[in-house]
Design an enzyme around this catalytic site. Sequence first.
Site, PDB file in Angstrom:
ATOM      1  N   SER A  94       0.847  -1.201   0.000  1.00  0.00           N
ATOM      2  CA  SER A  94       0.000   0.000   0.000  1.00  0.00           C
ATOM      3  C   SER A  94       0.879   1.247   0.000  1.00  0.00           C
ATOM      4  CB  SER A  94      -0.884   0.022   1.245  1.00  0.00           C
ATOM      5  OG  SER A  94      -1.687  -1.122   1.281  1.00  0.00           O
ATOM      6  N   HIS A 144      -4.747  -4.950  -3.106  1.00  0.00           N
ATOM      7  CA  HIS A 144      -3.655  -5.811  -3.550  1.00  0.00           C
ATOM      8  C   HIS A 144      -4.157  -6.651  -4.719  1.00  0.00           C
ATOM      9  CE1 HIS A 144      -1.210  -4.981   0.053  1.00  0.00           C
ATOM     10  NE2 HIS A 144      -2.368  -4.906   0.661  1.00  0.00           N
ATOM     11  N   HIS A 200      -0.211 -12.380   2.652  1.00  0.00           N
ATOM     12  CA  HIS A 200       0.151 -12.067   4.032  1.00  0.00           C
ATOM     13  C   HIS A 200      -0.058 -13.291   4.933  1.00  0.00           C
ATOM     14  CE1 HIS A 200      -0.754  -8.070   2.333  1.00  0.00           C
ATOM     15  NE2 HIS A 200       0.137  -7.615   3.202  1.00  0.00           N
ATOM     16  N   TYR A 203      -1.320 -13.212   7.840  1.00  0.00           N
ATOM     17  CA  TYR A 203      -2.611 -13.113   8.539  1.00  0.00           C
ATOM     18  C   TYR A 203      -3.773 -13.649   7.716  1.00  0.00           C
ATOM     19  CZ  TYR A 203      -3.167  -8.694   5.900  1.00  0.00           C
ATOM     20  OH  TYR A 203      -3.236  -7.759   4.917  1.00  0.00           O
ATOM     21  N   GLU A 204      -3.544 -13.861   6.411  1.00  0.00           N
ATOM     22  CA  GLU A 204      -4.606 -14.431   5.583  1.00  0.00           C
ATOM     23  C   GLU A 204      -4.759 -15.927   5.836  1.00  0.00           C
ATOM     24  OE1 GLU A 204      -4.645 -12.691   1.370  1.00  0.00           O
ATOM     25  OE2 GLU A 204      -2.733 -12.013   2.182  1.00  0.00           O
ATOM     26  N   ALA A 226       3.021  -0.783   3.847  1.00  0.00           N
ATOM     27  CA  ALA A 226       2.394   0.250   4.673  1.00  0.00           C
ATOM     28  C   ALA A 226       2.687  -0.092   6.120  1.00  0.00           C
ATOM     29  CB  ALA A 226       0.886   0.250   4.445  1.00  0.00           C
ATOM     30  N   MET A 228       2.670  -5.662   9.015  1.00  0.00           N
ATOM     31  CA  MET A 228       2.285  -7.079   8.997  1.00  0.00           C
ATOM     32  C   MET A 228       2.883  -7.851   7.820  1.00  0.00           C
ATOM     33  SD  MET A 228      -1.739  -6.519   9.906  1.00  0.00           S
ATOM     34  CE  MET A 228      -2.252  -5.335  11.163  1.00  0.00           C
ATOM     35  N   SER A 229       3.973  -7.357   7.262  1.00  0.00           N
ATOM     36  CA  SER A 229       4.556  -8.055   6.094  1.00  0.00           C
ATOM     37  C   SER A 229       6.067  -7.899   6.083  1.00  0.00           C
ATOM     38  CB  SER A 229       3.955  -7.465   4.802  1.00  0.00           C
ATOM     39  OG  SER A 229       4.399  -6.132   4.610  1.00  0.00           O
ATOM     40  N   ASN A 258      -0.253   5.720   8.927  1.00  0.00           N
ATOM     41  CA  ASN A 258      -0.995   6.148  10.134  1.00  0.00           C
ATOM     42  C   ASN A 258      -0.026   6.151  11.302  1.00  0.00           C
ATOM     43  OD1 ASN A 258      -1.269   3.052   9.622  1.00  0.00           O
ATOM     44  ND2 ASN A 258      -1.513   3.295  11.827  1.00  0.00           N
ATOM     45  N   HIS A 285      -8.398   0.467   8.344  1.00  0.00           N
ATOM     46  CA  HIS A 285      -7.803   0.161   7.035  1.00  0.00           C
ATOM     47  C   HIS A 285      -8.113   1.300   6.060  1.00  0.00           C
ATOM     48  CE1 HIS A 285      -5.983  -2.244   3.952  1.00  0.00           C
ATOM     49  NE2 HIS A 285      -7.097  -2.388   3.271  1.00  0.00           N
TER      50      HIS A 285
HETATM   51  N1  HPA Z   1      -0.065  -1.611  12.476  1.00  0.00           N
HETATM   52  C1  HPA Z   1       0.226  -2.722  11.787  1.00  0.00           C
HETATM   53  N2  HPA Z   1       0.242  -2.767  10.457  1.00  0.00           N
HETATM   54  C2  HPA Z   1      -0.027  -1.626   9.799  1.00  0.00           C
HETATM   55  C3  HPA Z   1      -0.333  -0.435  10.455  1.00  0.00           C
HETATM   56  C4  HPA Z   1      -0.351  -0.423  11.877  1.00  0.00           C
HETATM   57  O1  HPA Z   1      -0.611   0.598  12.545  1.00  0.00           O
HETATM   58  N3  HPA Z   1      -0.553   0.506   9.492  1.00  0.00           N
HETATM   59  C5  HPA Z   1      -0.377  -0.111   8.302  1.00  0.00           C
HETATM   60  N4  HPA Z   1      -0.060  -1.390   8.479  1.00  0.00           N
END
Ligand code: HPA
Length: 278
Positions: free
Chosen positions: A33, A64, A86, A88-89, A116, A213-214, A237, A249
């Site tokens: 992202s 994605h 990912h 988490y998927e 991201a 997370m990646s 963020n 998200h």
């Molecule tokens: N935490 C984890 N993964 C993320 C975040 C976050 O704040 N922002 C974008 N991916």
Amino acid sequence: MSVTKGEFTPAVAAKCLQKLSSLRPTLAIILGSGFHHALAGLRVEKKIPYGKIPGFPLPSVSGHAGELYFGELGGTPVAVLSGRAHYYEGHAMERVTFAVRTLAAFGIRDLLLTNAAGGINPKFQAGDFMMLTDHVNFMGVNPLRGPAIPGRARFVDLTEVYDLELRTRLMQAGKAAGLKLQRGVYLAVSGPSYETPAEIRAFATLGADAVGMSTVPEAIVARHEGMRVAAVSCITNLAAGISPEKLSHQEVLETAERVKQSGAALIEVFARLHEKTK
Ligand code: HPA
């Protein structure tokens, strides 16, 4: 699924890619992202949906796409992966990192990972970019766990995961693209929940500047394969508890959209510098 036996090995996937394109880039870029706009500057030679590549997992997160491109970026032949699987998927780590092993088997030597991330360092603002200087693997798993792969090290040195020369080039690209590139340590969690403020305070104590997370599994596997790696985060963020806002998200996607030109420019200049130094 095992990547070391059976039909869907990275070697088979790489052969398939070699049949589908005559380009033989040595640089690959995985878009997260905030970086997908790089595709706008790509002179596409071939676009291949992940579903056409044996063994490639299909990403399911919005934003994605799941396509591999061969083309020229900044005059440099590149492989660009739009979308990643990912952890988490629910994929096994072997699947999460299958694309990286395939790129290695294909002949890619340098890998740029983008993602991201949430900003932990109080100096960071949403919309900043951060070059990874190091990482903390807090996912609770290691992608190299499992049977040793013949010809690959069992215990991989990670003293310098993110290659110094590529880091210098990334900083140069940031300057040339007119953006201030922050630098820092990326801490990877498995997700998919965002963190609690207490976790973010703990991660700050552990030395993390950003959380996501990646990337970390891909970087470890790339080092296992002997590739050089660089990585950059779009700080979409501020991490939980750093700002009074709740995380969503939607915010991640909105910030990514807002700074997409900068992310694309950074990658394009990085690719152009690759050509000059080869
Ligand atoms: N935490 C984890 N993964 C993320 C975040 C976050 O704040 N922002 C974008 N991916």
